[in-house]
Design a protein around this motif. Structure first.
Motif, PDB file in Angstrom:
ATOM      1  N   PHE A  20       0.883  -1.175  -0.093  1.00 35.56           N
ATOM      2  CA  PHE A  20      -0.070  -0.098  -0.048  1.00 35.56           C
ATOM      3  C   PHE A  20       0.777   1.341   0.032  1.00 35.56           C
ATOM      4  CE2 PHE A  20      -3.028  -3.205   1.464  1.00 35.56           C
ATOM      5  CZ  PHE A  20      -4.155  -2.460   1.323  1.00 35.56           C
ATOM      6  N   ALA A  21       1.845   1.269   0.816  1.00 36.93           N
ATOM      7  CA  ALA A  21       2.689   2.372   0.991  1.00 36.93           C
ATOM      8  C   ALA A  21       3.384   2.803  -0.353  1.00 36.93           C
ATOM      9  CB  ALA A  21       3.939   2.190   2.076  1.00 36.93           C
ATOM     10  N   ALA A  22       3.797   1.499  -1.013  1.00 31.81           N
ATOM     11  CA  ALA A  22       4.533   1.639  -2.261  1.00 31.81           C
ATOM     12  C   ALA A  22       3.489   2.413  -3.389  1.00 31.81           C
ATOM     13  CB  ALA A  22       5.032   0.530  -2.946  1.00 31.81           C
ATOM     14  N   ALA A  23       2.281   2.182  -3.360  1.00 35.39           N
ATOM     15  CA  ALA A  23       1.452   2.411  -4.314  1.00 35.39           C
ATOM     16  C   ALA A  23       0.971   4.036  -3.981  1.00 35.39           C
ATOM     17  CB  ALA A  23      -0.005   1.636  -4.274  1.00 35.39           C
ATOM     18  N   PHE A  24       0.791   4.422  -2.594  1.00 32.75           N
ATOM     19  CA  PHE A  24       0.424   5.585  -2.367  1.00 32.75           C
ATOM     20  C   PHE A  24       1.729   6.716  -2.638  1.00 32.75           C
ATOM     21  CE2 PHE A  24      -3.261   3.609  -1.024  1.00 32.75           C
ATOM     22  CZ  PHE A  24      -4.073   4.589  -0.639  1.00 32.75           C
ATOM     23  N   SER A  25       2.896   6.247  -2.110  1.00 33.66           N
ATOM     24  CA  SER A  25       4.063   7.047  -2.232  1.00 33.66           C
ATOM     25  C   SER A  25       4.497   7.405  -3.679  1.00 33.66           C
ATOM     26  CB  SER A  25       5.380   6.695  -1.509  1.00 33.66           C
ATOM     27  OG  SER A  25       5.631   5.217  -1.963  1.00 33.66           O
ATOM     28  N   SER A  26       3.963   6.494  -4.545  1.00 33.87           N
ATOM     29  CA  SER A  26       4.334   6.527  -6.075  1.00 33.87           C
ATOM     30  C   SER A  26       3.436   7.854  -6.851  1.00 33.87           C
ATOM     31  CB  SER A  26       3.843   5.042  -6.630  1.00 33.87           C
ATOM     32  OG  SER A  26       2.569   4.947  -7.033  1.00 33.87           O
ATOM     33  N   THR A  27       2.406   8.176  -5.933  1.00 33.48           N
ATOM     34  CA  THR A  27       1.659   9.129  -6.322  1.00 33.48           C
ATOM     35  C   THR A  27       2.137  10.567  -5.835  1.00 33.48           C
ATOM     36  OG1 THR A  27      -0.091   9.569  -4.429  1.00 33.48           O
ATOM     37  CG2 THR A  27      -0.491   7.840  -6.139  1.00 33.48           C
ATOM     38  N   GLY A  28       3.137  10.537  -4.919  1.00 39.34           N
ATOM     39  CA  GLY A  28       3.508  11.793  -4.477  1.00 39.34           C
ATOM     40  C   GLY A  28       2.849  11.888  -2.933  1.00 39.34           C
ATOM     41  N   GLY A  29       2.094  11.048  -2.536  1.00 41.26           N
ATOM     42  CA  GLY A  29       1.390  10.939  -1.206  1.00 41.26           C
ATOM     43  C   GLY A  29       2.038  10.063  -0.430  1.00 41.26           C
ATOM     44  N   ALA A  30       1.287   9.670   0.506  1.00 41.59           N
ATOM     45  CA  ALA A  30       1.861   8.611   1.634  1.00 41.59           C
ATOM     46  C   ALA A  30       0.821   7.742   2.255  1.00 41.59           C
ATOM     47  CB  ALA A  30       2.695   9.566   2.635  1.00 41.59           C
ATOM     48  N   TRP A  31       1.075   6.481   2.723  1.00 42.03           N
ATOM     49  CA  TRP A  31       0.255   5.690   3.619  1.00 42.03           C
ATOM     50  C   TRP A  31       0.753   5.854   5.025  1.00 42.03           C
ATOM     51  CZ3 TRP A  31      -3.901   2.731   2.560  1.00 42.03           C
ATOM     52  CH2 TRP A  31      -4.136   1.922   3.518  1.00 42.03           C
ATOM     53  N   LEU A  32      -0.209   6.377   5.631  1.00 40.81           N
ATOM     54  CA  LEU A  32      -0.025   6.905   6.997  1.00 40.81           C
ATOM     55  C   LEU A  32      -0.554   5.874   8.121  1.00 40.81           C
ATOM     56  CD1 LEU A  32      -0.621  10.471   6.141  1.00 40.81           C
ATOM     57  CD2 LEU A  32       1.528   9.477   6.490  1.00 40.81           C
ATOM     58  N   GLU A  33       0.352   5.423   8.763  1.00 38.11           N
ATOM     59  CA  GLU A  33       0.113   4.541  10.177  1.00 38.11           C
ATOM     60  C   GLU A  33       0.726   5.212  11.347  1.00 38.11           C
ATOM     61  OE1 GLU A  33       0.272   0.145   9.147  1.00 38.11           O
ATOM     62  OE2 GLU A  33       1.574   0.748   7.734  1.00 38.11           O
ATOM     63  N   ASN A  34      -0.289   5.989  11.949  1.00 37.54           N
ATOM     64  CA  ASN A  34       0.119   6.742  13.072  1.00 37.54           C
ATOM     65  C   ASN A  34       1.397   7.601  12.658  1.00 37.54           C
ATOM     66  OD1 ASN A  34      -1.695   5.500  14.666  1.00 37.54           O
ATOM     67  ND2 ASN A  34      -0.465   3.724  14.895  1.00 37.54           N
ATOM     68  N   GLU A  35       1.322   8.105  11.537  1.00 38.05           N
ATOM     69  CA  GLU A  35       2.509   9.209  11.139  1.00 38.05           C
ATOM     70  C   GLU A  35       1.604  10.524  10.590  1.00 38.05           C
ATOM     71  OE1 GLU A  35       5.160   7.170   8.463  1.00 38.05           O
ATOM     72  OE2 GLU A  35       3.691   5.293   8.657  1.00 38.05           O
ATOM     73  N   ASN A  36       2.580  11.538  10.425  1.00 39.55           N
ATOM     74  CA  ASN A  36       2.195  12.725  10.013  1.00 39.55           C
ATOM     75  C   ASN A  36       3.274  13.397   9.013  1.00 39.55           C
ATOM     76  OD1 ASN A  36       3.916  13.043  12.195  1.00 39.55           O
ATOM     77  ND2 ASN A  36       2.963  14.999  12.836  1.00 39.55           N
ATOM     78  N   LEU A  37       2.810  14.076   8.277  1.00 39.17           N
ATOM     79  CA  LEU A  37       3.575  14.929   7.518  1.00 39.17           C
ATOM     80  C   LEU A  37       3.163  16.200   7.160  1.00 39.17           C
ATOM     81  CD1 LEU A  37       2.144  14.417   4.698  1.00 39.17           C
ATOM     82  CD2 LEU A  37       3.558  12.341   4.444  1.00 39.17           C
ATOM     83  N   LEU A  38       3.676  17.294   6.456  1.00 42.14           N
ATOM     84  CA  LEU A  38       3.560  18.517   5.906  1.00 42.14           C
ATOM     85  C   LEU A  38       2.980  18.046   4.533  1.00 42.14           C
ATOM     86  CD1 LEU A  38       5.682  21.020   7.564  1.00 42.14           C
ATOM     87  CD2 LEU A  38       3.123  20.679   8.027  1.00 42.14           C
TER      88      LEU A  38
END
Length: 200
Positions: free
Chosen positions: A127-145
């Motif tokens: 899932f993380a690879a698919a979402f990060s390939s969009t420029g986004g992220a797969w977030l499990e108890n994480e945060n980002l700007l």
């Protein structure tokens, strides 16, 4: 001559109570999977306006009228980013179409797992690879700007050790699958809490 009732009151109520679950399942399997509801909801967040999209509970089962509508509508809105609040797939076979679907939205997609994603058997690193390939992220108890916005997206896992990461910005959006997560956020504040699971 008076007509005699075919069913007693007790029989009628028993029949009704038996029929409701069946009708609910039929609705969930036939009507709801092709329903797309769009709500425009401006948030009062300081700073320049940022257009983003929230969607949830896709339960991807291959390309359908619904998935085509979702792609078309998200592209039409041209958001800076999209938030997905869980339940992308239910089993390993569905990832072959679901992950390309996420990549096809033409914007960064930030997502969190839903209960079906946990049960799918697909490792979250995929899932993380698919979402990060969009420029986004797969977030499990994480945060980002979110780049260029000053907005912080906080992802809360559906299970496990749900923790809210330390604040990075005053402008925060919480992304979670279960609406009940609001009961566990303590005194943390958010400009918006985006959840799924309830299907409406």
């Amino acid at each position: 001559m008076t007509a005699k009732s075919i069913l007693s009151r007790r029989q009628f109520l028993s029949l009704l109570l038996t029929a409701i679950p069946g009708a609910s399942i039929a609705h969930g399997m036939t009507i709801e999977p092709e329903r797309l509801r769009i709500i425009l909801n401006p948030l009062k967040i300081a700073g320049p306006a940022v257009r983003f999209v929230h969607f949830s509970d896709l339960h991807f089962r291959g390309e359908t009228v619904l998935t085509r509508k979702v792609i078309d509508e998200i592209r039409r809105f041209r958001p800076l980013f999209a938030c997905f609040s869980g339940d992308l797939i239910a089993n390993t076979d569905q990832k072959e179409g679901a992950f390309p679907f996420i990549r096809s939205l033409n914007c960064p997609v930030y997502g969190v797992p839903g209960n079906h994603d946990y049960r799918s058997g697909v490792p979250f690193k995929e899932f993380a690879a698919a979402f990060s390939s969009t420029g986004g992220a797969w977030l499990e108890n994480e945060n980002l700007l979110v780049p260029g916005t000053g907005l912080e997206v906080v992802g809360l896992a559906a299970y496990d050790n749900q923790t809210i990461a330390p604040r990075l910005s005053e402008k925060r959006i919480l992304l979670t699958h279960f609406p009940q997560a609001v009961d566990r956020i303590g005194d943390a504040t958010f400009a918006a809490i985006l959840a799924g699971h309830s299907h409406g």
